[in-house]
Write a protein that holds these residues in place. Structure first.
Motif, PDB file in Angstrom:
ATOM      1  N   MET A 282       0.931  -1.217  -0.145  1.00 54.21           N
ATOM      2  CA  MET A 282       0.048   0.086  -0.072  1.00 54.21           C
ATOM      3  C   MET A 282       0.917   1.155   0.061  1.00 54.21           C
ATOM      4  SD  MET A 282      -3.022   1.228   2.528  1.00 54.21           S
ATOM      5  CE  MET A 282      -2.326   1.285   4.063  1.00 54.21           C
ATOM      6  N   THR A 283       0.454   2.229  -0.850  1.00 54.50           N
ATOM      7  CA  THR A 283       1.121   3.485  -0.729  1.00 54.50           C
ATOM      8  C   THR A 283       0.333   4.462  -0.269  1.00 54.50           C
ATOM      9  OG1 THR A 283       2.544   2.701  -2.421  1.00 54.50           O
ATOM     10  CG2 THR A 283       2.373   5.064  -2.410  1.00 54.50           C
ATOM     11  N   VAL A 284       0.769   5.430   0.660  1.00 52.31           N
ATOM     12  CA  VAL A 284      -0.142   6.395   1.118  1.00 52.31           C
ATOM     13  C   VAL A 284       0.820   7.578   1.305  1.00 52.31           C
ATOM     14  CG1 VAL A 284      -1.407   7.272   3.071  1.00 52.31           C
ATOM     15  CG2 VAL A 284      -1.680   4.837   2.415  1.00 52.31           C
ATOM     16  N   GLU A 285       0.580   8.580   0.605  1.00 47.63           N
ATOM     17  CA  GLU A 285       1.502   9.616   0.866  1.00 47.63           C
ATOM     18  C   GLU A 285       0.419  11.098   1.131  1.00 47.63           C
ATOM     19  OE1 GLU A 285       3.965  10.447  -2.761  1.00 47.63           O
ATOM     20  OE2 GLU A 285       4.666   8.536  -2.408  1.00 47.63           O
ATOM     21  N   LEU A 286       1.202  11.973   2.002  1.00 46.55           N
ATOM     22  CA  LEU A 286       0.475  13.115   2.306  1.00 46.55           C
ATOM     23  C   LEU A 286       0.781  14.010   1.057  1.00 46.55           C
ATOM     24  CD1 LEU A 286      -1.272  14.982   4.063  1.00 46.55           C
ATOM     25  CD2 LEU A 286       0.713  15.863   4.930  1.00 46.55           C
ATOM     26  N   ASN A 287      -0.326  14.601   0.367  1.00 46.03           N
ATOM     27  CA  ASN A 287      -0.162  15.220  -0.928  1.00 46.03           C
ATOM     28  C   ASN A 287      -0.310  16.877  -0.658  1.00 46.03           C
ATOM     29  OD1 ASN A 287      -2.220  16.688  -3.196  1.00 46.03           O
ATOM     30  ND2 ASN A 287      -0.458  15.331  -4.020  1.00 46.03           N
ATOM     31  N   HIS A 288      -1.455  17.382   0.066  1.00 47.62           N
ATOM     32  CA  HIS A 288      -1.493  18.689   0.413  1.00 47.62           C
ATOM     33  C   HIS A 288      -2.263  18.694   1.841  1.00 47.62           C
ATOM     34  CE1 HIS A 288      -5.317  17.902  -1.482  1.00 47.62           C
ATOM     35  NE2 HIS A 288      -5.688  18.788  -0.775  1.00 47.62           N
ATOM     36  N   THR A 289      -2.134  19.949   2.384  1.00 50.60           N
ATOM     37  CA  THR A 289      -3.047  20.217   3.494  1.00 50.60           C
ATOM     38  C   THR A 289      -3.432  21.557   3.359  1.00 50.60           C
ATOM     39  OG1 THR A 289      -3.152  20.120   5.908  1.00 50.60           O
ATOM     40  CG2 THR A 289      -1.161  21.011   5.059  1.00 50.60           C
ATOM     41  N   ILE A 290      -4.566  22.236   3.854  1.00 49.59           N
ATOM     42  CA  ILE A 290      -4.987  23.481   3.839  1.00 49.59           C
ATOM     43  C   ILE A 290      -4.396  24.538   5.322  1.00 49.59           C
ATOM     44  CG2 ILE A 290      -7.134  25.189   3.680  1.00 49.59           C
ATOM     45  CD1 ILE A 290      -8.464  22.848   2.015  1.00 49.59           C
ATOM     46  N   VAL A 291      -4.054  25.468   4.934  1.00 44.33           N
ATOM     47  CA  VAL A 291      -3.593  26.337   6.069  1.00 44.33           C
ATOM     48  C   VAL A 291      -4.466  27.571   6.083  1.00 44.33           C
ATOM     49  CG1 VAL A 291      -1.560  27.671   7.155  1.00 44.33           C
ATOM     50  CG2 VAL A 291      -1.223  25.341   5.856  1.00 44.33           C
ATOM     51  N   ALA A 292      -5.011  27.745   6.982  1.00 47.81           N
ATOM     52  CA  ALA A 292      -6.154  28.711   7.494  1.00 47.81           C
ATOM     53  C   ALA A 292      -5.228  30.037   7.798  1.00 47.81           C
ATOM     54  CB  ALA A 292      -7.047  28.647   8.534  1.00 47.81           C
ATOM     55  N   ALA A 293      -5.400  31.316   6.930  1.00 39.75           N
ATOM     56  CA  ALA A 293      -4.844  32.606   7.091  1.00 39.75           C
ATOM     57  C   ALA A 293      -5.873  33.597   7.046  1.00 39.75           C
ATOM     58  CB  ALA A 293      -3.563  32.598   6.064  1.00 39.75           C
ATOM     59  N   HIS A 294      -5.453  34.924   7.621  1.00 44.46           N
ATOM     60  CA  HIS A 294      -6.104  35.870   7.464  1.00 44.46           C
ATOM     61  C   HIS A 294      -5.933  36.652   6.301  1.00 44.46           C
ATOM     62  CE1 HIS A 294      -8.053  35.785  11.345  1.00 44.46           C
ATOM     63  NE2 HIS A 294      -6.759  35.659  11.881  1.00 44.46           N
ATOM     64  N   ASP A 295      -4.559  36.587   5.683  1.00 46.24           N
ATOM     65  CA  ASP A 295      -4.265  36.899   4.326  1.00 46.24           C
ATOM     66  C   ASP A 295      -3.465  35.837   3.602  1.00 46.24           C
ATOM     67  OD1 ASP A 295      -2.854  38.217   2.050  1.00 46.24           O
ATOM     68  OD2 ASP A 295      -2.846  40.167   3.263  1.00 46.24           O
ATOM     69  N   LYS A 296      -3.968  35.119   2.711  1.00 44.59           N
ATOM     70  CA  LYS A 296      -3.378  33.807   2.184  1.00 44.59           C
ATOM     71  C   LYS A 296      -2.025  34.357   1.536  1.00 44.59           C
ATOM     72  CE  LYS A 296      -6.527  33.866  -1.645  1.00 44.59           C
ATOM     73  NZ  LYS A 296      -7.664  32.894  -2.553  1.00 44.59           N
ATOM     74  N   GLU A 297      -2.179  35.353   0.682  1.00 41.69           N
ATOM     75  CA  GLU A 297      -1.232  35.680  -0.238  1.00 41.69           C
ATOM     76  C   GLU A 297       0.051  36.037   0.566  1.00 41.69           C
ATOM     77  OE1 GLU A 297      -4.195  37.094  -0.820  1.00 41.69           O
ATOM     78  OE2 GLU A 297      -4.362  36.381  -2.670  1.00 41.69           O
ATOM     79  N   ALA A 298      -0.072  36.872   1.746  1.00 38.45           N
ATOM     80  CA  ALA A 298       1.066  37.193   2.663  1.00 38.45           C
ATOM     81  C   ALA A 298       1.514  36.182   3.613  1.00 38.45           C
ATOM     82  CB  ALA A 298       0.540  38.531   3.612  1.00 38.45           C
ATOM     83  N   SER A 299       0.607  35.390   3.948  1.00 40.80           N
ATOM     84  CA  SER A 299       0.939  34.162   4.526  1.00 40.80           C
ATOM     85  C   SER A 299       1.847  33.183   3.893  1.00 40.80           C
ATOM     86  CB  SER A 299      -0.210  33.609   5.069  1.00 40.80           C
ATOM     87  OG  SER A 299      -0.781  34.374   6.145  1.00 40.80           O
ATOM     88  N   ALA A 300       1.247  32.836   2.631  1.00 45.36           N
ATOM     89  CA  ALA A 300       2.184  32.066   1.622  1.00 45.36           C
ATOM     90  C   ALA A 300       3.638  32.534   1.430  1.00 45.36           C
ATOM     91  CB  ALA A 300       1.452  32.000   0.577  1.00 45.36           C
ATOM     92  N   ARG A 301       3.634  33.834   1.194  1.00 44.87           N
ATOM     93  CA  ARG A 301       4.729  34.553   0.866  1.00 44.87           C
ATOM     94  C   ARG A 301       5.668  34.443   2.116  1.00 44.87           C
ATOM     95  NH1 ARG A 301       7.852  34.637  -2.253  1.00 44.87           N
ATOM     96  NH2 ARG A 301       6.341  34.747  -3.865  1.00 44.87           N
ATOM     97  N   PHE A 302       5.180  34.742   3.310  1.00 44.10           N
ATOM     98  CA  PHE A 302       6.063  34.468   4.871  1.00 44.10           C
ATOM     99  C   PHE A 302       6.777  33.070   4.670  1.00 44.10           C
ATOM    100  CE2 PHE A 302       6.326  32.947   9.068  1.00 44.10           C
ATOM    101  CZ  PHE A 302       7.081  34.216   9.688  1.00 44.10           C
ATOM    102  N   LEU A 303       5.865  32.140   4.523  1.00 46.28           N
ATOM    103  CA  LEU A 303       6.462  30.899   4.541  1.00 46.28           C
ATOM    104  C   LEU A 303       7.604  30.586   3.554  1.00 46.28           C
ATOM    105  CD1 LEU A 303       6.250  28.139   6.085  1.00 46.28           C
ATOM    106  CD2 LEU A 303       4.968  27.313   4.086  1.00 46.28           C
ATOM    107  N   ALA A 304       7.116  30.923   1.987  1.00 42.86           N
ATOM    108  CA  ALA A 304       8.213  30.565   1.341  1.00 42.86           C
ATOM    109  C   ALA A 304       9.273  31.427   1.395  1.00 42.86           C
ATOM    110  CB  ALA A 304       7.426  31.128  -0.179  1.00 42.86           C
ATOM    111  N   ASP A 305       9.343  32.771   1.818  1.00 44.49           N
ATOM    112  CA  ASP A 305      10.350  33.709   2.102  1.00 44.49           C
ATOM    113  C   ASP A 305      11.363  33.017   3.293  1.00 44.49           C
ATOM    114  OD1 ASP A 305       9.809  35.215   0.107  1.00 44.49           O
ATOM    115  OD2 ASP A 305       9.241  37.107   1.323  1.00 44.49           O
ATOM    116  N   ILE A 306      10.770  32.485   4.130  1.00 43.84           N
ATOM    117  CA  ILE A 306      11.448  31.994   5.227  1.00 43.84           C
ATOM    118  C   ILE A 306      12.371  30.791   5.017  1.00 43.84           C
ATOM    119  CG2 ILE A 306      11.448  31.011   7.690  1.00 43.84           C
ATOM    120  CD1 ILE A 306      11.479  34.207   7.837  1.00 43.84           C
ATOM    121  N   LEU A 307      11.596  29.701   4.203  1.00 49.56           N
ATOM    122  CA  LEU A 307      12.117  28.493   3.931  1.00 49.56           C
ATOM    123  C   LEU A 307      13.099  28.470   2.656  1.00 49.56           C
ATOM    124  CD1 LEU A 307       9.138  26.150   4.836  1.00 49.56           C
ATOM    125  CD2 LEU A 307      11.104  26.761   6.491  1.00 49.56           C
TER     126      LEU A 307
END
Length: 129
Positions: free
Chosen positions: A1-26
């Motif tokens: 059996m193959t099971v892999e986590l593909n995606h998860t939803i992250v709640a944010a007050h500003d999805k663009e700014a929050s996504a950019r924060f994570l991407a910039d830090i990592l």
């Protein structure tokens, strides 16, 4: 059996700014919007899909296993951004890193209160210090 986590939803007050924060830090890229989501793909094939939320957001924990060199780069960005960081998930050891399992790790918060963690060794992989 193959099971892999593909995606998860992250709640944010500003999805663009929050996504950019994570991407910039990592040191990652933000992908183009997909429906109501702003995706941030992680190199192991999992995507964090940021979605706008109304009202209070229940804080979640997201841990990223990184190499020693990546830890140095990411940790430098955390410090350069003036973020408070902790050696523990309870936020008791402020502005410290841990050396659990013979590696290094630290926690910091994103703009929505989600706890982000970077660590160089998986838990249980070595002696705790």
């Amino acid at each position: 059996m193959t099971v892999e986590l593909n995606h998860t939803i992250v709640a944010a007050h500003d999805k663009e700014a929050s996504a950019r924060f994570l991407a910039d830090i990592l040191g990652l890229e933000v992908s183009p919007a997909y429906g109501p989501f702003i995706p941030v793909p992680i190199p192991n094939g999992v995507t964090l899909d940021y979605m706008d939320a109304v009202g209070a957001i229940a804080p979640q924990h997201y841990a990223f296993l990184v190499s020693e060199d990546d830890f140095d780069r990411i940790f430098a960005r955390v410090r350069d951004a003036g973020l408070t960081y902790w050696a523990d998930p309870y936020h008791r050891h402020v502005n410290e890193i841990n050396t659990n399992d013979g590696g290094r790790g630290t926690y910091f918060d994103d703009p929505n209160g989600h706890s982000l963690e970077i660590l160089t060794r998986p838990y249980g992989s070595g002696a705790r210090r």
